[in-house]
Write a protein that holds these residues in place. Structure first.
Motif, mmCIF file in Angstrom:
data_model
loop_
_atom_site.group_PDB
_atom_site.id
_atom_site.type_symbol
_atom_site.label_atom_id
_atom_site.label_comp_id
_atom_site.label_asym_id
_atom_site.label_seq_id
_atom_site.Cartn_x
_atom_site.Cartn_y
_atom_site.Cartn_z
ATOM 1 N N ASP A 125 -2.288 -32.623 -11.016
ATOM 2 C CA ASP A 125 -1.892 -31.345 -11.591
ATOM 3 C C ASP A 125 -0.478 -30.966 -11.175
ATOM 4 O OD1 ASP A 125 -4.380 -31.065 -12.760
ATOM 5 O OD2 ASP A 125 -5.216 -29.989 -11.039
ATOM 6 N N VAL A 126 0.161 -30.178 -12.017
ATOM 7 C CA VAL A 126 1.445 -29.557 -11.691
ATOM 8 C C VAL A 126 1.162 -28.109 -11.322
ATOM 9 C CG1 VAL A 126 3.716 -28.886 -12.543
ATOM 10 C CG2 VAL A 126 2.720 -31.074 -13.245
ATOM 11 N N ARG A 127 1.420 -27.766 -10.068
ATOM 12 C CA ARG A 127 1.185 -26.406 -9.585
ATOM 13 C C ARG A 127 2.439 -25.571 -9.801
ATOM 14 N NH1 ARG A 127 -4.330 -25.767 -8.190
ATOM 15 N NH2 ARG A 127 -5.087 -27.813 -7.508
ATOM 16 N N VAL A 128 2.242 -24.295 -10.147
ATOM 17 C CA VAL A 128 3.352 -23.398 -10.439
ATOM 18 C C VAL A 128 3.235 -22.150 -9.562
ATOM 19 C CG1 VAL A 128 4.597 -22.136 -12.229
ATOM 20 C CG2 VAL A 128 3.338 -24.220 -12.823
ATOM 21 N N ARG A 129 4.361 -21.725 -9.008
ATOM 22 C CA ARG A 129 4.358 -20.516 -8.175
ATOM 23 C C ARG A 129 5.579 -19.651 -8.497
ATOM 24 N NH1 ARG A 129 5.612 -20.110 -1.733
ATOM 25 N NH2 ARG A 129 5.568 -17.843 -1.582
ATOM 26 N N PRO A 130 5.397 -18.564 -9.264
ATOM 27 C CA PRO A 130 6.502 -17.620 -9.467
ATOM 28 C C PRO A 130 6.655 -16.720 -8.242
ATOM 29 C CG PRO A 130 4.563 -16.910 -10.677
ATOM 30 C CD PRO A 130 4.192 -18.201 -10.011
ATOM 31 N N THR A 131 7.871 -16.298 -7.977
ATOM 32 C CA THR A 131 8.136 -15.492 -6.790
ATOM 33 C C THR A 131 8.946 -14.257 -7.143
ATOM 34 O OG1 THR A 131 8.118 -17.414 -5.321
ATOM 35 C CG2 THR A 131 9.225 -15.446 -4.513
ATOM 36 N N ASP A 132 8.390 -13.091 -6.836
ATOM 37 C CA ASP A 132 9.140 -11.836 -6.857
ATOM 38 C C ASP A 132 9.655 -11.570 -5.454
ATOM 39 O OD1 ASP A 132 8.418 -11.394 -9.516
ATOM 40 O OD2 ASP A 132 6.643 -10.222 -8.959
ATOM 41 N N LEU A 133 10.892 -11.159 -5.334
ATOM 42 C CA LEU A 133 11.377 -10.705 -4.033
ATOM 43 C C LEU A 133 11.051 -9.217 -3.885
ATOM 44 C CD1 LEU A 133 14.859 -12.411 -3.528
ATOM 45 C CD2 LEU A 133 12.573 -13.222 -2.923
ATOM 46 N N TYR A 134 10.486 -8.844 -2.740
ATOM 47 C CA TYR A 134 10.115 -7.452 -2.507
ATOM 48 C C TYR A 134 10.237 -7.134 -1.022
ATOM 49 C CZ TYR A 134 5.776 -9.580 -0.862
ATOM 50 O OH TYR A 134 4.874 -10.362 -0.183
ATOM 51 N N VAL A 135 10.294 -5.847 -0.731
ATOM 52 C CA VAL A 135 10.246 -5.361 0.649
ATOM 53 C C VAL A 135 9.212 -4.246 0.699
ATOM 54 C CG1 VAL A 135 12.608 -6.001 1.234
ATOM 55 C CG2 VAL A 135 12.149 -3.759 0.229
ATOM 56 N N SER A 136 8.521 -4.139 1.808
ATOM 57 C CA SER A 136 7.535 -3.075 1.976
ATOM 58 C C SER A 136 8.232 -1.757 2.280
ATOM 59 C CB SER A 136 6.559 -3.429 3.100
ATOM 60 O OG SER A 136 5.781 -4.555 2.757
ATOM 61 N N THR A 137 7.563 -0.667 1.951
ATOM 62 C CA THR A 137 8.069 0.677 2.243
ATOM 63 C C THR A 137 6.973 1.477 2.932
ATOM 64 O OG1 THR A 137 7.362 1.477 0.054
ATOM 65 C CG2 THR A 137 9.627 0.642 0.248
ATOM 66 N N GLY A 138 7.367 2.459 3.700
ATOM 67 C CA GLY A 138 6.393 3.306 4.385
ATOM 68 C C GLY A 138 5.595 2.587 5.451
ATOM 69 N N TYR A 139 6.166 1.540 6.038
ATOM 70 C CA TYR A 139 5.422 0.702 6.992
ATOM 71 C C TYR A 139 5.572 1.141 8.443
ATOM 72 C CZ TYR A 139 10.135 -1.244 7.136
ATOM 73 O OH TYR A 139 11.495 -1.386 7.216
ATOM 74 N N ARG A 140 6.460 2.061 8.733
ATOM 75 C CA ARG A 140 6.631 2.501 10.124
ATOM 76 C C ARG A 140 5.546 3.513 10.456
ATOM 77 N NH1 ARG A 140 11.939 1.544 12.641
ATOM 78 N NH2 ARG A 140 13.102 0.136 11.268
ATOM 79 N N GLN A 141 4.392 2.999 10.830
ATOM 80 C CA GLN A 141 3.223 3.816 11.103
ATOM 81 C C GLN A 141 2.646 3.471 12.473
ATOM 82 O OE1 GLN A 141 0.235 3.716 8.046
ATOM 83 N NE2 GLN A 141 1.721 3.730 6.363
ATOM 84 N N ALA A 142 1.860 4.369 12.986
ATOM 85 C CA ALA A 142 1.168 4.123 14.254
ATOM 86 C C ALA A 142 0.052 3.112 14.044
ATOM 87 C CB ALA A 142 0.596 5.427 14.799
ATOM 88 N N GLY A 143 -0.141 2.244 15.013
ATOM 89 C CA GLY A 143 -1.322 1.395 15.077
ATOM 90 C C GLY A 143 -1.335 0.158 14.229
ATOM 91 N N ILE A 144 -0.320 -0.068 13.383
ATOM 92 C CA ILE A 144 -0.345 -1.222 12.488
ATOM 93 C C ILE A 144 1.054 -1.800 12.353
ATOM 94 C CG2 ILE A 144 -0.021 0.158 10.371
ATOM 95 C CD1 ILE A 144 -2.078 -1.829 9.070
ATOM 96 N N VAL A 145 1.115 -3.122 12.273
ATOM 97 C CA VAL A 145 2.396 -3.800 12.149
ATOM 98 C C VAL A 145 2.258 -4.907 11.112
ATOM 99 C CG1 VAL A 145 1.898 -5.422 14.041
ATOM 100 C CG2 VAL A 145 4.271 -4.899 13.455
ATOM 101 N N LEU A 146 3.313 -5.134 10.318
ATOM 102 C CA LEU A 146 3.297 -6.125 9.242
ATOM 103 C C LEU A 146 4.133 -7.337 9.635
ATOM 104 C CD1 LEU A 146 2.488 -3.415 7.838
ATOM 105 C CD2 LEU A 146 3.663 -4.256 5.797
ATOM 106 N N VAL A 147 3.604 -8.542 9.324
ATOM 107 C CA VAL A 147 4.341 -9.771 9.609
ATOM 108 C C VAL A 147 4.361 -10.670 8.370
ATOM 109 C CG1 VAL A 147 3.856 -9.767 12.086
ATOM 110 C CG2 VAL A 147 2.277 -10.902 10.520
ATOM 111 N N GLY A 148 5.358 -11.552 8.307
ATOM 112 C CA GLY A 148 5.440 -12.535 7.236
ATOM 113 C C GLY A 148 5.564 -11.893 5.872
ATOM 114 N N ASP A 149 4.878 -12.469 4.873
ATOM 115 C CA ASP A 149 4.962 -11.982 3.501
ATOM 116 C C ASP A 149 4.366 -10.591 3.334
ATOM 117 O OD1 ASP A 149 6.254 -14.222 2.639
ATOM 118 O OD2 ASP A 149 4.513 -15.164 1.711
ATOM 119 N N ALA A 150 3.547 -10.153 4.262
ATOM 120 C CA ALA A 150 3.028 -8.789 4.185
ATOM 121 C C ALA A 150 4.155 -7.780 4.346
ATOM 122 C CB ALA A 150 1.965 -8.565 5.252
ATOM 123 N N PHE A 151 5.217 -8.182 5.057
ATOM 124 C CA PHE A 151 6.358 -7.291 5.268
ATOM 125 C C PHE A 151 7.390 -7.419 4.150
ATOM 126 C CE2 PHE A 151 10.639 -6.649 7.143
ATOM 127 C CZ PHE A 151 10.543 -5.294 7.375
#
Length: 395
Positions: free
Chosen positions: A257-283
């Motif tokens: 098979d030929v696998r396809v992966r489109p990519t949107d570039l994005y950044v998270s917003t509103g992530y500076r919160q207590a108790g939780i931190v974002l890493v990798g693609d989640a950020f």
């Protein structure tokens, strides 16, 4: 309710690496992912380059993980059907699911793994509550969100996403096989686009086990008819887009098979919160063309797990002011900025028609040409490290 110091949501590269690092550091943590064995996913298939391997080594288990990969010590550089250079290059080919399995094998107590899906997260400046699909709950001092592209939990926490470049690139993954020969003449190769109008960055070929894996990186829209041609008639599409590729590879076919992966570039917003931190693609997203995704993951996880989490756990609470020190970490911020800049510069140098970018393409071509010629002269290598003619038509 189970109690732990760190709850990690998402068992891909970022989450599994974090769990392995925290377990090795003796920090109580629970990795939660719905897949006991990570399924096939067309993502990272190659690790390589001095800086990337150094970042991986900083996790503490790169050497053992890379034993599962296929090493190629030389990478041919080519364009316009010309072999320009054959530099030594440490590259390790490994399918993403196999990479995750090798990293998860490094997870040891007090780190644990739970195979389940997180359906809700409640955060505060003290302790966080994670609810699983089976109704169980986990109380943690900190939640590490490492669930990549999944947006459901982020939305429930008021964390948004700003798309900075929709459909920035589209990647293809497939196996290339030689026709009429038992093997290709190279261990690995990077072949750059011949014409900006084809909207291709490059094709990279590298071994995984006994296969030659191909990753093709393009800049096209999701509704481009060429994408369908590439999926259903990949040999014809490749020969049309890279007509001089066969001068080096010889005749080839595409297997599987030929696998396809489109990519949107994005950044998270509103992530500076207590108790939780974002890493990798989640950020924030990275462009696969630039090859910086794993650099960002390893930088995020190493700084979080070796610098910030130990410091945070040493004092009470997990307020937003604590979490901010991770997002403001100079090494993380520098890696984020470098990765984002490289995503846009690589796109421009690949397809932009302006005089400056045309000059950049030719400068890179001749730089590889000269390096290859000098390497050949120094080593006395009898191979045709460069072709005997340089194309005359500017691209």
């Amino acid at each position: 309710m189970r109690h732990t110091d760190i709850a990690i949501i998402g068992g891909g590269l970022a989450g599994s690496t974090a769990a392995a690092m925290l377990g090795r550091a003796g920090i109580s943590s629970i990795l939660i992912d719905p897949h006991q064995t990570y399924p096939f996913d067309f993502r990272v298939e190659k690790l390589g380059g001095v800086e990337q391997l150094q970042r991986f080594a900083a996790t503490g288990f790169a050497e053992s993980v890379l034993r599962s990969a296929t090493r190629s010590g030389e990478n041919w550089i080519a364009r316009f059907g010309h072999l320009l250079d054959t530099p030594p290059n440490q590259q390790f080919g490994i399918m993403y699911d196999e990479l995750i399995a090798a990293i998860r094998a490094e997870i040891a107590g007090p780190a644990e793994f739970i195979c389940d899906k997180v359906v809700a997260v409640r955060t505060s400046a003290e302790r966080q509550t994670v609810t699983l699909s089976n109704g169980d709950t986990i109380s943690a001092r900190l939640v590490v969100l490492a669930n990549g592209l999944n947006v459901g939990l982020r939305h429930s926490l008021g964390i948004g996403r700003e798309i900075t470049s929709p459909c920035h690139s589209i990647s293809f993954g497939f196996d290339l096989v030689p026709v009429g020969r038992s093997a290709f003449p190279f261990a690995a190769m990077t072949y750059f686009s011949e014409r900006p109008s084809d909207r291709i960055a490059y094709l990279t070929l590298f071994p995984i086990d006994d296969r030659m894996r191909a990753n093709l990186f393009t800049y096209r829209q999701a509704d481009d008819p060429w994408l369908r041609a590439m999926r259903h008639n990949p040999v014809e599409a490749l020969n049309a887009a890279l007509p001089r590729l066969r001068r080096i590879t010889g005749e080839f076919d595409v297997s599987g098979d030929v696998r396809v992966r489109p990519t949107d570039l994005y950044v998270s917003t509103g992530y500076r919160q207590a108790g939780i931190v974002l890493v990798g693609d989640a950020f924030a997203a990275t462009c696969p063309v630039s090859g910086t995704g794993t650099d960002k993951v390893f930088t995020d996880v190493v700084q979080l797990c070796s610098v910030h989490i130990p410091a945070w756990l040493a004092t009470c609470g997990m307020g937003a002011d604590k979490i901010a020190t991770y997002y403001d970490d100079p090494l993380k911020a520098a890696c984020d900025a470098w990765s984002n800049a490289k995503a846009f510069s690589f796109r421009s140098v690949s397809i932009d028609p302006g005089l400056y970018w045309r000059a950049q393409r030719w400068a890179r071509f001749f730089a590889y040409f000269v390096k290859g010629r000098l390497r050949r002269l120094r080593s006395g290598d009898g191979r045709a490290a460069v072709a005997d003619a340089v194309p005359q038509t500017p691209q």
